[in-house]
Design a protein around this motif. Sequence first.
Motif, mmCIF file in Angstrom:
data_model
loop_
_atom_site.group_PDB
_atom_site.id
_atom_site.type_symbol
_atom_site.label_atom_id
_atom_site.label_comp_id
_atom_site.label_asym_id
_atom_site.label_seq_id
_atom_site.Cartn_x
_atom_site.Cartn_y
_atom_site.Cartn_z
ATOM 1 N N LEU A 133 0.848 -1.187 0.000
ATOM 2 C CA LEU A 133 0.000 0.000 0.000
ATOM 3 C C LEU A 133 0.889 1.245 0.000
ATOM 4 N N SER A 161 3.697 3.192 -8.040
ATOM 5 C CA SER A 161 2.941 1.943 -8.143
ATOM 6 C C SER A 161 3.180 1.269 -9.490
ATOM 7 N N ASP A 186 1.300 -6.500 -5.880
ATOM 8 C CA ASP A 186 -0.101 -6.124 -5.905
ATOM 9 C C ASP A 186 -0.202 -4.796 -5.138
ATOM 10 N N SER A 228 -1.852 -1.098 -3.936
ATOM 11 C CA SER A 228 -2.975 -0.174 -3.801
ATOM 12 C C SER A 228 -2.449 1.187 -3.366
ATOM 13 N N GLU A 229 -3.303 2.210 -3.514
ATOM 14 C CA GLU A 229 -2.873 3.563 -3.191
ATOM 15 C C GLU A 229 -3.865 4.245 -2.252
ATOM 16 N N ILE A 254 -8.426 1.089 4.034
ATOM 17 C CA ILE A 254 -8.015 0.010 3.134
ATOM 18 C C ILE A 254 -7.441 -1.165 3.926
ATOM 19 N N CYS A 284 -2.211 -6.848 3.929
ATOM 20 C CA CYS A 284 -1.137 -6.032 3.377
ATOM 21 C C CYS A 284 0.191 -6.466 3.983
#
Length: 458
Positions: A5, A18, A27, A29-30, A40, A46
Motif C-alpha cells: 500500500l 505503483s 499487488d 494499492s494507493e 483500506i 497487506c
Amino acid sequence: MAAILIVDDQPNFRFSLSVTLRREGHDVSEADDGRQAVTILEHAPCDIVITDLKMPGMDGLSLLKEVKKLNGSCEVVVMTAFGSVDTAVEAMRYGACDYITKPFQPEELVIVVDRTLDRLGLRKRVKDLESVVGGAFRAEGIVAASPQMREILHLIAEISHSDGTILITGESGTGKELVARAVHANSRRKERPFITINCAALPDTLQESELFGYARGAFTGATGNKPGLIEEAESGTLLLDEIALASPSTQSKLLRFLQHGEFRRLGENRERHVDVRLIAATNSELNDLIRQGSFREDLFYRLNVIPIHVPPLRERPDDIVLLANHFLNIFCDDEARQVDGFRQDALDLLAAYDWPGNVRELENAVEYAVMLTKNGHITASALPPQVRSNGGDGNGAPRTLDQVEAAHIVRVLESMDWNQDKAASELGIGRTTLWRKLKRYGLKPKKRASGGAGRQQK
Ligand SMILES: Nc1ncnc2c1ncn2[C@@H]1O[C@H](COP(=O)(O)OP(=O)(O)OP(=O)(O)O)[C@@H](O)[C@H]1O
Ligand SMILES: [Mg+2]
C-alpha cells in the motif's frame, strides 16, 4: 508477490511508484492520506505500507502507529524529505523497518521493498527456528543514510543483474559480506546458493581441495570423490572472502577459471564447467601485495571488473545514529527488553568516536549498552569504555557492581566465542555459577555464525 500500500498525497508521484512496483509483480494499492490507508488496511491484507511522513490529516507517524496496532506483522517503510533523517529515525523507533529519502529513483524503492520482503521471509523462518532453539536473530538489511552508502546501494541495484566479477574492498567490519549478500539477493541467482569460502580460515593445503574438490586418491585421506564449493555454488554466487590470503596455487586456478570458465578437481584430468558468479572481498591493500609479489596482478584485474569500496564508518558519520538505532531494535527484540532509545549524551559519544572496528564494533557497543540498560534510555555511562574515554567522559555516572560484573562476563564470553566452559575457567568460577549469573543478568548464550572450516552456506 507482496501486497503493498502506497500512501502519499501527491497522485502523480504515487502513480509512478505503483507502476514501478507493479512491474516487479507486486499487488499495489494507493491511498492519499492516513485515514484512507487505515480504511483500506481494515479490509484487505497487506505486507508492506510505504508512506510519506508529512501529509495533511493523519500524518505518517500516526499512520505507522495505527498499522502496528492493526497488524503487527505488516512492515512500514517511510519516505522522508532530504534533510529530515531525524524524523526517519524516530519512525524507526516506532517500528518502521526502513526509510527512503526523497527524491529517489524508483529502482531504489524496489531495493528497499526486496530487502523488506527478504526480512519478512527471514523473520518468519527465524520465528519458527527460535521456538526450537531460542537463538538470537540479526536482520540482514543494509542500513544506509550517508551519501557514500546510498551510492553503494545504487551500484548494487545496477550491477546485481550482470555476472561481472566484483571486488569488494574495505576495512574489517565495514559490511563487505553484507554487500555481497545484497548483490546475490538482488540477482537472478537469488534462489540459488550463496556460498562463502574464507581463505583466512583455511590452510593453503585445504584451500584448493575445498574450493575445487578432489578425486579419490588425490592425496592421503581422499577416500572418495568430492565436489568443491565452486560446484556447490552452481547457478549461484561464490564469495571468496579474504582473497588476499589465497595460496599461489588457488590464485592460479582461480585465474584459469575466470579466463576460461573451467577448472579441475584435485587429482582429476577432466575439465569441469560451472555457472557461478564470483565476488571477492578483502581488507588488505592488494596493490601492496602485488608489489611484494604475493598476489597475482593478472588475477587482480580479472577480479576487479566491478570494484566496490566500502568506506570506514568514521568517513560516513551520517550512518552512525541510524545504525545504532537499527541495532538497538534488533537487540531489544532479541532480549525482550524495554530500551526506548539513546540519550543525547550517548549519541554525542557515538558520533565523536572513530570506530576502528567499524560497524561490527558499533554493533557490539550497542549490544553491550543494551545489556547494561535494563529499562529506559541508554546513557553515556552505559557505553563501552573505549567509546566513553574518547569523549572525555570516562568517569560518567557511577555504575553498580552488578553492571560491571555483567559487562566483564560478556567481554570474556565474547573473547571465548561464547564457549561457556572456557569462559568459566577464565573467570575462575564454576560452570554452574556462570550459568546462574547469566540467568540473573538475563544474558542469553548465543551461537556465533562462524563456520569452523571456513565454509558457510545460506
Ligand atoms: N550498513 C549496514 N547496515 C546494517 N548492518 C551492517 C551494516 N554494515 C555492517 N553491518 C553489520 O556489521 C557486521 C559486520 O559486517 P560484515 O561482516 O559484512 O563486515 P566485513 O566487512 O565483511 O568484515 P570483515 O572484513 O571483518 O570480514 C555484521 O553484523 C553486519 O550485519
Ligand atoms: Mg567479512
